[in-house]
Write an enzyme that holds these catalytic residues in place. Structure first.
Site, PDB file in Angstrom:
ATOM      1  N   ASP A  30       0.824  -1.208   0.000  1.00 22.79           N
ATOM      2  CA  ASP A  30       0.000   0.000   0.000  1.00 22.79           C
ATOM      3  C   ASP A  30       0.858   1.257   0.000  1.00 22.79           C
ATOM      4  O   ASP A  30       1.907   1.311   0.649  1.00 22.79           O
ATOM      5  CB  ASP A  30      -0.900  -0.021   1.241  1.00 22.79           C
ATOM      6  CG  ASP A  30      -1.831   1.169   1.312  1.00 22.79           C
ATOM      7  OD1 ASP A  30      -2.686   1.301   0.428  1.00 22.79           O
ATOM      8  OD2 ASP A  30      -1.691   1.977   2.265  1.00 22.79           O
ATOM      9  N   GLU A  65       1.187  -0.316  -4.985  1.00 20.70           N
ATOM     10  CA  GLU A  65       0.234   0.738  -5.334  1.00 20.70           C
ATOM     11  C   GLU A  65       0.959   2.080  -5.351  1.00 20.70           C
ATOM     12  O   GLU A  65       1.135   2.721  -4.324  1.00 20.70           O
ATOM     13  CB  GLU A  65      -0.924   0.786  -4.330  1.00 20.70           C
ATOM     14  CG  GLU A  65      -1.972   1.827  -4.673  1.00 20.70           C
ATOM     15  CD  GLU A  65      -2.436   2.663  -3.489  1.00 20.70           C
ATOM     16  OE1 GLU A  65      -3.397   3.437  -3.651  1.00 20.70           O
ATOM     17  OE2 GLU A  65      -1.823   2.565  -2.401  1.00 20.70           O
TER      18      GLU A  65
END
Length: 550
Positions: A280, A310
């Site tokens: 993340d 990400e």
């Protein structure tokens, strides 16, 4: 990877810490390196002749009933039968909001719904035992599990601590708003409910480099940078330096922090049986950390570990730069492709479909691209809201599922549908309904599983109607032809290399049968604002049982 690390050459060529390599040089180096390491990357991602498909098996508004893991266990055989080979699961550990936390407000990485912390034992999705049972069931049906990892921040500390910090302008972190002074923040994490099980580390202010709240000056909006700690390097340049995102920002230069995150990665693989990780918010973290962390995890596991990061940027040059700095060790979500889908779906038929792949990762670095239509951040009412309109989703999913490039990821609400309410930026409560596209996605999955193989001929020569053909391989001899339009329906002559062969539209949008000429070409058709997937009639006879299920 050890001495034969295939990523080493790329790092040497690009200079791993350099942020300012020429854009075309980066792209050329990536293309050469990706071509050289094609087989290694394909094996790592379950794609190639196998045609793997990932599903993001959650969204931001997943039910809070604690039965998400149980539902996954029940659904696993159906997912496998449909053609799903991997699932990216939401953060399985305890967040600061306990049973209501989506998982991104990370409190305790080692509490997978096992300890009474933050007001509950279970997480939003269930208990540790239910999580492990779901992962085992997925594995039994050949579905790999990718665990979500949030290494950027912690939230919901157990007590406050006082230390010195410098207030930085939130919109320009290179600009200090004053001198270093005493602050008080929730930086003490002792995890009393866990009582040292799995890890004895207690977190204090020294393990963080910035926080977003100072209770001694509650009205001051600033990023409070811990005194004598510099801003991280090799992060996104937005707001001057985008190291800080939220909560208590981890100091990833601190040896205890680095060792703890490596230990957690080892523990997660051993405890859960996960085969990979989704990382993340990597644009906020020094890329050098991930090079070290992934190398450590792969050496510990003794195998390639699939990792997708990400880095949410619509600038392909920024993504290629990041890929070069991390030596190609992780895949990246193709945010520019998603945004092209969003723009096309909102353009009322005036988007240039021939340019749909321009500026995308799947075009510039296809072996590192995880392609997607939507995710939990882009869905309505979320931070990166940019939904793809319902009419365009079959076209978008055809592009990610039936083309040769990219590792496709299906979004949970697009498959199952979703209904929820939330407050928007206008302060009003909005009711959201996301339509299920399971019927068409299942047909596309079938086409991917049996027919989307081999050489690809592209016909991206129109602003409205585009298409491609796949010629098949020795193992998968039946190919396909795909045609779509964001405007009026129409036809396009495309080559299949299969003379005098009959084709039928698997989507059933077009009812006729098309036969190729003596050269293997035919004029394939699609309806307006629609996609048609033409497959050989003989191939459907072989897979008749699968067709009946659909």
């Amino acid at each position: 990877m050890g001495a034969n690390d295939p990523h080493a050459n790329l790092r040497l060529k690009t200079g791993a810490g350099n942020n300012y390599i020429g854009e075309e040089s980066i792209k050329n180096v990536l293309r050469i390196w990706l071509d050289k390491n094609k087989e290694t990357l394909l094996a790592q991602k379950n794609v190639g002749e196998f045609n793997g498909v990932m599903m993001q098996w959650f969204h931001w508004y997943t039910d809070e009933d604690g039965n998400h893991w149980n539902r996954l266990k029940e659904e696993a055989p159906k997912l496998a039968k449909a053609g799903i080979t991997a699932v990216w699961l939401p953060p399985a550990y305890k967040g600061m909001n306990g049973a209501k936390d989506v998982g991104y407000s990370t409190y305790d990485l080692f509490d997978l719904g096992e300890f009474d912390q933050k007001g509950s034992v279970r997480t939003k999705y269930g208990t540790k035992e239910e999580y492990l049972n779901a992962v085992r069931e997925c594995s039994a049906y050949g579905i790999e599990v990718y665990a979500d990892a949030v290494f950027n921040h912690k939230m919901g500390g157990d007590s406050e601590e006082e230390f010195e910090a410098v207030p930085l302008d939130d919109n320009n972190r290179n600009h200090a708003l004053g001198m270093a002074r005493k602050v008080s923040a929730w930086t003490n994490f002792t995890f009393p409910g866990r009582e040292n099980q799995y890890s004895e580390m207690k977190w204090g202010w020294q393990h963080f480099d910035s926080v977003d709240y100072n209770s001694l000056e509650p009205g001051t909006r600033a990023v409070w940078q811990v005194k004598d700690k510099p801003l991280e390097k090799n992060v996104d340049g937005e707001r001057g330096n985008y190291d800080f995102l939220m909560g208590c920002d981890l100091d990833l230069d601190h040896p205890e922090v680095k060792n703890e995150l490596k230990k957690w990665g080892e523990w997660m693989l051993d405890t859960t049986g996960a085969k990979g990780f989704r990382l993340d918010a990597i644009k906020h973290i020094n890329s050098d950390f991930f090079v070290d962390w992934i190398k450590h995890i792969e050496q510990y596991a003794g195998r390639d570990v699939f990792v997708v990061g990400e880095f949410w940027s619509y600038d392909i040059n920024i993504l290629c730069n990041y890929a070069s700095r991390t030596g190609g060790q992780m895949s990246l979500f193709d945010a520019p492709l998603h945004f092209n889908f969003h723009k096309a779906s909102e353009s009322g038929g005036y988007f240039d479909m021939g340019s749909i792949l321009n500026g995308t990762l799947v075009r510039e670095a296809p072996l590192l691209a995880v392609t997607l239509v939507e995710n939990h951040d882009t869905q309505p009412m979320q931070a990166l809201e940019s939904p793809v309109a319902d009419w365009f989703k079959p076209l978008a999913y055809s592009i990610i599922l039936l083309r040769a490039e990219g590792y496709p990821c299906i979004f949970y609400p697009d498959y199952y549908g979703a209904n929820y309410s939330d407050y928007g930026g206008d302060g009003n409560l909005h009711d959201i309904n996301i339509k299920s596209h399971r019927s068409i996605i299942d047909r596309l999955l079938m086409a991917r599983k049996y027919f989307a193989y081999g050489e690809q001929y592209d016909y991206f020569d129109s602003q409205d109607i585009i298409g491609w053909t796949r010629l098949g391989t020795e193992l998968h001899p039946y190919g396909l032809a795909v045609l779509m339009s964001d405007g009026p329906g129409g036809e396009k002559i495309m080559q299949t290399t299969k003379p005098q062969t009959t084709y039928v539209d698997l989507t059933e949008h077009c009812s006729e049968i098309i036969t190729t000429d003596e050269n293997g070409s035919a004029s394939f058709r699609c309806e307006g604002g629609s996609v048609s997937v033409w497959v050989e009639v003989e191939a459907l006879k072989l897979h008749e049982s699968q067709v009946k299920v659909l």
